[in-house]
Design an enzyme around this catalytic site. Structure first.
Site, mmCIF file in Angstrom:
data_model
loop_
_atom_site.group_PDB
_atom_site.id
_atom_site.type_symbol
_atom_site.label_atom_id
_atom_site.label_comp_id
_atom_site.label_asym_id
_atom_site.label_seq_id
_atom_site.Cartn_x
_atom_site.Cartn_y
_atom_site.Cartn_z
ATOM 1 N N HIS A 1 0.862 -1.189 0.000
ATOM 2 C CA HIS A 1 0.000 0.000 0.000
ATOM 3 C C HIS A 1 0.898 1.238 0.000
ATOM 4 O O HIS A 1 1.856 1.306 0.783
ATOM 5 C CB HIS A 1 -0.904 -0.015 1.237
ATOM 6 N N ASP B 1 -6.597 -2.528 4.188
ATOM 7 C CA ASP B 1 -5.321 -1.853 4.500
ATOM 8 C C ASP B 1 -5.045 -1.816 6.004
ATOM 9 O O ASP B 1 -4.605 -0.799 6.549
ATOM 10 C CB ASP B 1 -5.349 -0.415 3.951
ATOM 11 N N GLU C 1 8.796 0.891 -3.313
ATOM 12 C CA GLU C 1 7.954 -0.311 -3.326
ATOM 13 C C GLU C 1 8.699 -1.468 -3.972
ATOM 14 O O GLU C 1 8.642 -2.619 -3.514
ATOM 15 C CB GLU C 1 6.667 -0.038 -4.104
HETATM 16 C C1 GRF Z 1 1.324 1.135 -6.709
HETATM 17 O O1 GRF Z 1 1.334 2.469 -6.290
HETATM 18 C C2 GRF Z 1 1.023 0.256 -5.516
HETATM 19 O O2 GRF Z 1 1.398 0.850 -4.300
HETATM 20 C C3 GRF Z 1 -0.461 0.141 -5.564
HETATM 21 O O3 GRF Z 1 -0.719 -0.022 -6.961
HETATM 22 C C4 GRF Z 1 0.148 0.885 -7.660
HETATM 23 C C5 GRF Z 1 0.526 0.314 -8.999
HETATM 24 O O4 GRF Z 1 1.384 -0.729 -8.818
HETATM 25 N N1 GRF Z 1 -0.898 -0.979 -4.773
HETATM 26 P P1 GRF Z 1 1.960 -1.637 -10.053
HETATM 27 O O5 GRF Z 1 2.869 -0.774 -10.892
HETATM 28 O O6 GRF Z 1 0.774 -2.132 -10.869
HETATM 29 O O7 GRF Z 1 2.716 -2.730 -9.336
#
Ligand code: GRF
Length: 198
Positions: free
Chosen positions: A111, A147, A176
Site C-alpha cells: 500500500h 489496509d 515499493e
Molecule cells: C502502486 O502504487 C502500488 O502501491 C499500488 O498499486 C500501484 C501500482 O502498482 N498498490 P503496479 O505498478 O501495478 O505494481
C-alpha cells in the site's frame, strides 16, 4: 524448508509484480506459480508471460458487483496453481472477508502510504495536502479490514518542496520495488520481522 509457490494478483502495469518475479531466483525460498488479473488488458500479464510465468484472467465485470460470485471464480486458478502465498500487487478490487479468510496469514499487500496513515486511495495527494514531511509505502498481511493487517515492512520517502502527487508517487514506487521483494523473501522463509527501509 520446501520452496513456497507464490501467486501474484494485479490489475494494471504490474511493476511491483515484475520486481517480485525478478527477486525469486537463486537461493530465494519462493518461486512464482501464477500471475492473475481481474483485467484482461492489464499490462503486467504480457510481462509475466514474457518471464515464463503462468497467467490467468478472471474479469470482475460480468459479476456486476456480486463480489462473492467473482471471488468464487478468482480463487480457482490460485488453488489450481498450488499457491502457498498470495501477493496483491496493484490489485484494485476490494476482497471480502470470506475470500481473505481462505488465505489468512499468507496473503500480502503493498500500500502506497505509511500505514496506518492514509488507508484507501489517493494517498500521495492526501500526504501532500496534510503537509507531511515524510511519506512511503507499507507491506502488510491482508486481513478482512481494508489496509489494516499486521505490518511486514515499511519504506520511508522524504517529501520535497514543490512535490506533486505524481512526482511523490514515482519516488514511492521506487521504494515499493525494493520493499516488497525484501518482505517476500523474509516472509517466505517464515520470518515476519518487519523490514524497514529509508
Ligand atoms: C502502486 O502504487 C502500488 O502501491 C499500488 O498499486 C500501484 C501500482 O502498482 N498498490 P503496479 O505498478 O501495478 O505494481
Amino acid at each position: 524448508m520446501s520452496q513456497k509457490n507464490v501467486a501474484i494478483l494485479i490489475s494494471g502495469g504490474g511493476s511491483n509484480m515484475v520486481s517480485l518475479l525478478e527477486s525469486m531466483a537463486g537461493d530465494h525460498p519462493a518461486r512464482p506459480c501464477l500471475v492473475l488479473s481481474n483485467n484482461a488488458d492489464a499490462g503486467g500479464l504480457a510481462k509475466a508471460a514474457a518471464a515464463g510465468v503462468a497467467t490467468a484472467v478472471v474479469d470482475h465485470r460480468p459479476f456486476h458487483g456480486d463480489r462473492e460470485a467473482f471471488e468464487a471464480e478468482l480463487v480457482k486458478p490460485i488453488i489450481k496453481a498450488g499457491a502457498d502465498i498470495v501477493c496483491l500487487a496493484g490489485f484494485m478490487r476490494v476482497l471480502t472477508a470470506g475470500f481473505v479468510s481462505q488465505f489468512e496469514g499468507r496473503m500480502l499487500n503493498i500500500h502506497p502510504s505509511l500505514l496506518p496513515k492514509y488507508k484507501g486511495l489517493h494517498t500521495h495527494a492526501r500526504a501532500l495536502e496534510a503537509g507531511d514531511t515524510e511519506h512511503g509505502c507499507t507491506v502488510h498481511e491482508v486481513t478482512p479490514l481494508l489496509d489494516d493487517g499486521p505490518l511486514l515492512g515499511q519504506a520511508r520517502v522524504l517529501v520535497k518542496p514543490g512535490d506533486t502527487p505524481d512526482g511523490l508517487a514515482a519516488r514511492v514506487l521506487e521504494q515499493e520495488h525494493k520493499l516488497y521483494p525484501a518482505v517476500l523473501r523474509r516472509f517466505a522463509a517464515g520470518d515476519k520481522t518487519p523490514v524497514v527501509l529509508g
